[in-house]
Design an enzyme around this catalytic site. Sequence first.
Site, PDB file in Angstrom:
ATOM      1  CE1 TYR A 260      -3.538  -2.599   0.642  1.00  9.90           C
ATOM      2  CE2 TYR A 260      -4.638  -0.529   1.144  1.00  9.90           C
ATOM      3  CZ  TYR A 260      -4.697  -1.871   0.831  1.00  9.90           C
ATOM      4  OH  TYR A 260      -5.909  -2.465   0.700  1.00  9.90           O
TER       5      TYR A 260
ATOM      6  CE  LYS B 222       1.380 -17.470  -2.592  1.00 11.49           C
ATOM      7  NZ  LYS B 222       0.591 -18.712  -2.732  1.00 11.49           N
TER       8      LYS B 222
ATOM      9  CG  ASP C  67      -2.596 -20.045  -1.429  1.00  5.00           C
ATOM     10  OD1 ASP C  67      -2.122 -20.029  -0.270  1.00  5.00           O
ATOM     11  OD2 ASP C  67      -2.040 -20.653  -2.367  1.00  5.00           O
TER      12      ASP C  67
ATOM     13  CG  ASP D 266      -8.570  -4.419   1.371  1.00 10.53           C
ATOM     14  OD1 ASP D 266      -9.568  -3.953   1.947  1.00 10.53           O
ATOM     15  OD2 ASP D 266      -8.381  -4.336   0.142  1.00 10.53           O
TER      16      ASP D 266
ATOM     17  CG  ASP E 173     -14.275  -6.487   1.456  1.00  9.38           C
ATOM     18  OD1 ASP E 173     -14.018  -5.767   2.443  1.00  9.38           O
ATOM     19  OD2 ASP E 173     -14.649  -6.019   0.361  1.00  9.38           O
TER      20      ASP E 173
HETATM   21  C1  IPM Z   1     -10.766  -0.680   3.306  1.00  7.93           C
HETATM   22  C2  IPM Z   1     -10.666  -0.120   1.918  1.00  7.93           C
HETATM   23  C3  IPM Z   1      -9.412   0.709   1.763  1.00  7.93           C
HETATM   24  C4  IPM Z   1      -8.226  -0.223   1.893  1.00  7.93           C
HETATM   25  C5  IPM Z   1      -9.283   1.515   0.466  1.00  7.93           C
HETATM   26  C6  IPM Z   1     -10.485   2.397   0.225  1.00  7.93           C
HETATM   27  C7  IPM Z   1      -8.060   2.358   0.459  1.00  7.93           C
HETATM   28  O1  IPM Z   1     -10.768  -1.133   0.980  1.00  7.93           O
HETATM   29  O2  IPM Z   1     -10.713   0.093   4.277  1.00  7.93           O
HETATM   30  O3  IPM Z   1     -10.931  -1.901   3.461  1.00  7.93           O
HETATM   31  O4  IPM Z   1      -7.842  -0.883   0.929  1.00  7.93           O
HETATM   32  O5  IPM Z   1      -7.675  -0.288   2.991  1.00  7.93           O
HETATM   33 MN    MN Z   2     -11.359  -3.041   1.827  1.00  4.88          MN
END
Ligand code: IPM
Ligand code: MN
Length: 352
Positions: free
Chosen positions: A136, A186, A218, A242, A246
């Site tokens: 990042y 990884k 993975d 990240d 999700d």
């Molecule tokens: C999150 C988002 C951010 C990240 C983006 C918007 C920069 O996806 O907070 O999960 O990747 O950290």
């Molecule tokens: Mn995110």
Amino acid sequence: MKIALFPGDGIGPEIMEQARRVLDALNLPGLVVWEGDVGGAAYRRHGHPLPEEALQMARAADGVLFGAVGDPDCDNLERHLRPEQAILGLRSHLGLFANLRPATTFAGLEGMSALKPEIARSIDVLIVRELNGDVYFGEKARRQLDDGRRQGYDFMSYAEDEVRRIAHVAFRAAQGRGGKLCSVDKANVLETSQLWRDVVVETAADYPDVELSHMYVDNAAMQLVKDPGQFDVIVTGNLFGDILSDQASMCVGSIGLLASAALGERQTEFGTFGLYEPIHGSAPDIAGEGKANPMAMILSLAMLLRHSLGREADALRVESAVAKALEDGVLGGDLGGTAGTSAIGEAVLERL
Ligand code: IPM
Ligand code: MN
Ligand code: NAD
């Protein structure tokens, strides 16, 4: 107690409005609330996604509540002017390196999960995501190769102190929970990950009471849907964290349910300074339609109450009110229901 609210873009302002109602209903004595512009909204008004005033406001506060940033109309701006720089900038300028992303099944609500209910029943995982390093924040650019082809590159790295400090946070979290820590990397391919793993192993010497394991990312993605109940605390880098968070949200039910805390080292009078936000983004596909689920936002407020304001009882009240609303069938479109943003806010308020 001073807190800064940054609604941001897309559904950010819609869900922030509901969190604000909950905050107002708590009627905290001596609370001062500021509001600031970030993201695409700030770019339009001030020419920058993270104006200096917003940064100063965040610094002066005990905690920051952040909606979401991201606006398709800004996707072609130079990278440093894109809305996402607001959240990346706050995280790095404020030294918020430890991102706590809890994913826990709501009791009796396993049916909300994208997984089979019997698999979803056991989910109680805390993802501890490093937030100030990794690919990042490395050098990134485009260049033209000698043969004329365009190339993009992003430099991935972790320094040992960056790994050590997040490892300590994760080991301590595991001590306070089920005593198990799984470090996800990884290392079979990436040198960054091998260093990560070495430092996590070294740090483990301070925590003989925590059972440490390692998993490649993975496999971790696969195990998270096969048997999510095996995880207690996961510690991982910025990029993998990240993605896995999700994914974890759908194991619980929806991305509209998962809150997060970004913490650093600074202590305030009431707790640890932090920034709190849903793990989801600005959801441009449903922005302005009153459809967004504000629960992740409201649960982020609960985390702020707990970690930055020292108001554990209030945090629990808010969390129970959200859980009760879900139990009573108040479900947004993300969960297959029909409740809109303000109706969900209203339902949470009633139960509070
Ligand atoms: C999150 C988002 C951010 C990240 C983006 C918007 C920069 O996806 O907070 O999960 O990747 O950290
Ligand atoms: Mn995110
Ligand atoms: P997203 O999380 O915004 O949306 C993904 C999907 O989930 C969409 O279909 C959306 O409608 C749905 N969704 C998300 N939150 C919801 C909610 N509360 N209620 C109901 N449905 C919800 O991810 P994306 O579409 O990949 O990104 C959109 C923008 O948000 C991009 O600009 C991205 O960079 C940004 N983003 C910002 C943050 C942040 O501010 N921390 C986090 C992630 C993405």
